[in-house]
Design a protein around this motif. Sequence first.
Motif, PDB file in Angstrom:
ATOM      1  N   ARG A 115       3.163  -4.460  -6.768  1.00  0.00           N
ATOM      2  CA  ARG A 115       2.335  -4.489  -5.553  1.00  0.00           C
ATOM      3  C   ARG A 115       1.478  -5.765  -5.511  1.00  0.00           C
ATOM      4  O   ARG A 115       1.212  -6.312  -4.429  1.00  0.00           O
ATOM      5  CB  ARG A 115       1.454  -3.245  -5.485  1.00  0.00           C
ATOM      6  N   ALA A 116       1.061  -6.241  -6.665  1.00  0.00           N
ATOM      7  CA  ALA A 116       0.278  -7.477  -6.714  1.00  0.00           C
ATOM      8  C   ALA A 116       1.089  -8.662  -6.206  1.00  0.00           C
ATOM      9  O   ALA A 116       0.551  -9.578  -5.569  1.00  0.00           O
ATOM     10  CB  ALA A 116      -0.208  -7.732  -8.138  1.00  0.00           C
ATOM     11  N   ALA A 117       2.401  -8.647  -6.482  1.00  0.00           N
ATOM     12  CA  ALA A 117       3.263  -9.721  -5.984  1.00  0.00           C
ATOM     13  C   ALA A 117       3.311  -9.697  -4.455  1.00  0.00           C
ATOM     14  O   ALA A 117       3.307 -10.748  -3.796  1.00  0.00           O
ATOM     15  CB  ALA A 117       4.671  -9.579  -6.565  1.00  0.00           C
ATOM     16  N   PHE A 118       3.358  -8.486  -3.877  1.00  0.00           N
ATOM     17  CA  PHE A 118       3.333  -8.362  -2.414  1.00  0.00           C
ATOM     18  C   PHE A 118       2.004  -8.867  -1.853  1.00  0.00           C
ATOM     19  O   PHE A 118       1.977  -9.539  -0.812  1.00  0.00           O
ATOM     20  CB  PHE A 118       3.579  -6.914  -2.007  1.00  0.00           C
ATOM     21  N   TRP A 119       0.890  -8.528  -2.516  1.00  0.00           N
ATOM     22  CA  TRP A 119      -0.412  -9.019  -2.076  1.00  0.00           C
ATOM     23  C   TRP A 119      -0.465 -10.546  -2.139  1.00  0.00           C
ATOM     24  O   TRP A 119      -1.042 -11.196  -1.245  1.00  0.00           O
ATOM     25  CB  TRP A 119      -1.528  -8.423  -2.931  1.00  0.00           C
ATOM     26  N   ALA A 120       0.114 -11.126  -3.176  1.00  0.00           N
ATOM     27  CA  ALA A 120       0.113 -12.584  -3.317  1.00  0.00           C
ATOM     28  C   ALA A 120       0.849 -13.241  -2.146  1.00  0.00           C
ATOM     29  O   ALA A 120       0.383 -14.251  -1.586  1.00  0.00           O
ATOM     30  CB  ALA A 120       0.751 -12.987  -4.644  1.00  0.00           C
ATOM     31  N   VAL A 121       1.997 -12.668  -1.768  1.00  0.00           N
ATOM     32  CA  VAL A 121       2.747 -13.207  -0.629  1.00  0.00           C
ATOM     33  C   VAL A 121       1.943 -13.065   0.661  1.00  0.00           C
ATOM     34  O   VAL A 121       1.898 -13.982   1.494  1.00  0.00           O
ATOM     35  CB  VAL A 121       4.110 -12.493  -0.494  1.00  0.00           C
ATOM     36  N   ALA A 122       1.283 -11.913   0.839  1.00  0.00           N
ATOM     37  CA  ALA A 122       0.464 -11.698   2.042  1.00  0.00           C
ATOM     38  C   ALA A 122      -0.661 -12.727   2.129  1.00  0.00           C
ATOM     39  O   ALA A 122      -0.922 -13.290   3.206  1.00  0.00           O
ATOM     40  CB  ALA A 122      -0.105 -10.280   2.042  1.00  0.00           C
ATOM     41  N   LEU A 182       0.802  -1.227   0.000  1.00  0.00           N
ATOM     42  CA  LEU A 182       0.000   0.000   0.000  1.00  0.00           C
ATOM     43  C   LEU A 182       0.837   1.280   0.000  1.00  0.00           C
ATOM     44  O   LEU A 182       0.360   2.318  -0.434  1.00  0.00           O
ATOM     45  CB  LEU A 182      -0.922   0.020   1.235  1.00  0.00           C
ATOM     46  N   THR A 183       2.066   1.210   0.480  1.00  0.00           N
ATOM     47  CA  THR A 183       2.828   2.441   0.678  1.00  0.00           C
ATOM     48  C   THR A 183       3.371   3.020  -0.632  1.00  0.00           C
ATOM     49  O   THR A 183       3.817   2.273  -1.512  1.00  0.00           O
ATOM     50  CB  THR A 183       3.995   2.210   1.650  1.00  0.00           C
ATOM     51  N   PRO A 184       3.362   4.341  -0.763  1.00  0.00           N
ATOM     52  CA  PRO A 184       4.025   4.987  -1.900  1.00  0.00           C
ATOM     53  C   PRO A 184       5.431   5.466  -1.534  1.00  0.00           C
ATOM     54  O   PRO A 184       6.099   6.109  -2.338  1.00  0.00           O
ATOM     55  CB  PRO A 184       3.106   6.181  -2.177  1.00  0.00           C
ATOM     56  N   ASN A 185       5.872   5.150  -0.313  1.00  0.00           N
ATOM     57  CA  ASN A 185       7.102   5.717   0.247  1.00  0.00           C
ATOM     58  C   ASN A 185       8.205   4.669   0.321  1.00  0.00           C
ATOM     59  O   ASN A 185       8.018   3.596   0.899  1.00  0.00           O
ATOM     60  CB  ASN A 185       6.803   6.296   1.636  1.00  0.00           C
ATOM     61  N   TYR A 186       9.361   4.980  -0.241  1.00  0.00           N
ATOM     62  CA  TYR A 186      10.489   4.053  -0.231  1.00  0.00           C
ATOM     63  C   TYR A 186      10.955   3.745   1.187  1.00  0.00           C
ATOM     64  O   TYR A 186      11.258   2.593   1.521  1.00  0.00           O
ATOM     65  CB  TYR A 186      11.640   4.648  -1.039  1.00  0.00           C
ATOM     66  N   GLY A 187      11.021   4.768   2.038  1.00  0.00           N
ATOM     67  CA  GLY A 187      11.484   4.569   3.405  1.00  0.00           C
ATOM     68  C   GLY A 187      10.595   3.615   4.182  1.00  0.00           C
ATOM     69  O   GLY A 187      11.080   2.765   4.942  1.00  0.00           O
ATOM     70  N   VAL A 188       9.278   3.738   3.994  1.00  0.00           N
ATOM     71  CA  VAL A 188       8.350   2.832   4.669  1.00  0.00           C
ATOM     72  C   VAL A 188       8.542   1.408   4.164  1.00  0.00           C
ATOM     73  O   VAL A 188       8.566   0.444   4.945  1.00  0.00           O
ATOM     74  CB  VAL A 188       6.892   3.293   4.456  1.00  0.00           C
ATOM     75  N   LEU A 189       8.695   1.261   2.852  1.00  0.00           N
ATOM     76  CA  LEU A 189       8.901  -0.069   2.280  1.00  0.00           C
ATOM     77  C   LEU A 189      10.198  -0.680   2.813  1.00  0.00           C
ATOM     78  O   LEU A 189      10.248  -1.872   3.142  1.00  0.00           O
ATOM     79  CB  LEU A 189       8.947   0.011   0.753  1.00  0.00           C
ATOM     80  N   PHE A 190      11.241   0.135   2.934  1.00  0.00           N
ATOM     81  CA  PHE A 190      12.522  -0.329   3.469  1.00  0.00           C
ATOM     82  C   PHE A 190      12.328  -0.864   4.885  1.00  0.00           C
ATOM     83  O   PHE A 190      12.832  -1.939   5.243  1.00  0.00           O
ATOM     84  CB  PHE A 190      13.533   0.820   3.462  1.00  0.00           C
ATOM     85  N   ALA A 191      11.585  -0.106   5.697  1.00  0.00           N
ATOM     86  CA  ALA A 191      11.336  -0.524   7.079  1.00  0.00           C
ATOM     87  C   ALA A 191      10.533  -1.821   7.135  1.00  0.00           C
ATOM     88  O   ALA A 191      10.814  -2.712   7.955  1.00  0.00           O
ATOM     89  CB  ALA A 191      10.605   0.588   7.839  1.00  0.00           C
ATOM     90  N   THR A 192       9.532  -1.965   6.244  1.00  0.00           N
ATOM     91  CA  THR A 192       8.728  -3.187   6.262  1.00  0.00           C
ATOM     92  C   THR A 192       9.551  -4.398   5.849  1.00  0.00           C
ATOM     93  O   THR A 192       9.302  -5.512   6.343  1.00  0.00           O
ATOM     94  CB  THR A 192       7.505  -3.074   5.323  1.00  0.00           C
ATOM     95  N   ARG A 193      10.541  -4.187   4.991  1.00  0.00           N
ATOM     96  CA  ARG A 193      11.393  -5.312   4.591  1.00  0.00           C
ATOM     97  C   ARG A 193      12.212  -5.806   5.781  1.00  0.00           C
ATOM     98  O   ARG A 193      12.383  -7.016   5.979  1.00  0.00           O
ATOM     99  CB  ARG A 193      12.333  -4.908   3.450  1.00  0.00           C
ATOM    100  N   ILE A 194      12.735  -4.886   6.580  1.00  0.00           N
ATOM    101  CA  ILE A 194      13.519  -5.287   7.754  1.00  0.00           C
ATOM    102  C   ILE A 194      12.638  -6.007   8.764  1.00  0.00           C
ATOM    103  O   ILE A 194      12.980  -7.088   9.254  1.00  0.00           O
ATOM    104  CB  ILE A 194      14.190  -4.068   8.399  1.00  0.00           C
ATOM    105  N   VAL A 195      11.478  -5.416   9.078  1.00  0.00           N
ATOM    106  CA  VAL A 195      10.582  -6.008  10.070  1.00  0.00           C
ATOM    107  C   VAL A 195      10.080  -7.375   9.598  1.00  0.00           C
ATOM    108  O   VAL A 195      10.041  -8.342  10.365  1.00  0.00           O
ATOM    109  CB  VAL A 195       9.397  -5.074  10.375  1.00  0.00           C
ATOM    110  N   GLY A 196       9.709  -7.468   8.324  1.00  0.00           N
ATOM    111  CA  GLY A 196       9.244  -8.742   7.784  1.00  0.00           C
ATOM    112  C   GLY A 196      10.329  -9.805   7.830  1.00  0.00           C
ATOM    113  O   GLY A 196      10.055 -10.976   8.140  1.00  0.00           O
ATOM    114  N   ALA A 197      11.567  -9.421   7.550  1.00  0.00           N
ATOM    115  CA  ALA A 197      12.676 -10.381   7.589  1.00  0.00           C
ATOM    116  C   ALA A 197      12.946 -10.859   9.007  1.00  0.00           C
ATOM    117  O   ALA A 197      13.242 -12.037   9.233  1.00  0.00           O
ATOM    118  CB  ALA A 197      13.931  -9.745   7.000  1.00  0.00           C
TER     119      ALA A 197
END
Length: 394
Positions: free
Chosen positions: A157-164, A87-102
């Motif tokens: 984004r659809a690929a991210f939804w598929a993983v979710a 959902l995010t349009p922000n690179y920084g938010v996406l970066f943070a979600t990658r760390i938390v998800g990992a």
Amino acid sequence: MPLAIYVLGLAIFAQGTSELMLAGLLPQLAADLGVSIPDAGLLISAFAIGMLVGAPVLAVLTLRVPRRTAMLVFLAIFVGTHVAGALTPNYGVLFATRIVGAVAYAGFWAATTITALRLVAPTGRGRAMAVLVGGLTLATVIGLPGGTFISEYLGWRAAFWAVAIMSALAMVAVAVTVPAGRPDTANPPRLRLELRAMAQPQLWIAYAVTALSVGATLVTFSYLAPLLIDVTGLPTGWVPVVLVIYGVGSAAGIAIGGRIADTRPFPTLYVGLSGVVVVSVALALTARFPVVVVVLVGVLGAFGFLTNPAVNTRVFALGEAAPTLAVSTNISAFNIGITVAPWLGGLAIGAGFGYPSVAWIGAGLGLAALATVLLAAALAHRSPPVREPVPASG
């Protein structure tokens, strides 16, 4: 083999797809978020860092939490990070979600490994680990190209939804099939006892074997696509086909390794690592011959993944008095190999040695792993691993 083991393998597949698929999404990601492709590539590094740090940290924090509860929490966090990322349009938010998800994925791996090894008899540990690692192999063979395919037609984004969605379904399956388990309140796991058991030199040598054996295979796999196109001369359309061949070889290696790792751990490691060395040298010398390269890639996958159940069951046997920290630290060792080996390959390519040089690096890492196994075998004959009674927590 309990049904829960296969469910956990599928959960690894769902999450492992996210770990691997980003490589095929970088151009779209960069264009959509307004960043350069190298900056988008840092999202891969962010995931690796989260995996490296997350496993031992979460293992300590959830030491007294029932395993199934921990797995469900980790899966819920993983789903949430991918929804936020989609959902995010922000690179920084996406970066943070990658760390938390990992970090959540690393915690799930640790809890899953301990659970799987305790759901089977000691003679079935290799097969159980083969199923779990098989989930990651499926992510390589199906998840990676599948994520790229979805991205091409529906956007990244659809690929991210598929993983979710896959991870949410895995969460339901885990809740239904994995035994709940209850902590032993009379004799709960204690961090001090686990830390004391972690002091064994043999255990840290086993971690070195893990990192080196993973790196020996992955350094070549990481640069396989440009090697096939720029050196071997295969058309771009052949790359997914060769990746499938690699995956088939990997699946065969896991299947064989899972059946023999419990009873013959050291011979399994000797054969697998020797095979990686020989095949890597052959790849470096024959990189311009398409038919030979395609065959060797499949064989590399087989030998590379043959060792995987053996390194896992070896760590669990040595760290039986510290199952939580031993297994979680081994996951960090895997990620050291996953992170450092491609970096070494990049240095060689950047220095002008060409793509075949990564196969030479793979051979060198394989030889280092073999030397480490020989040291481990020598120590194993001198003294048995430390074993203290540890309560089985669900």
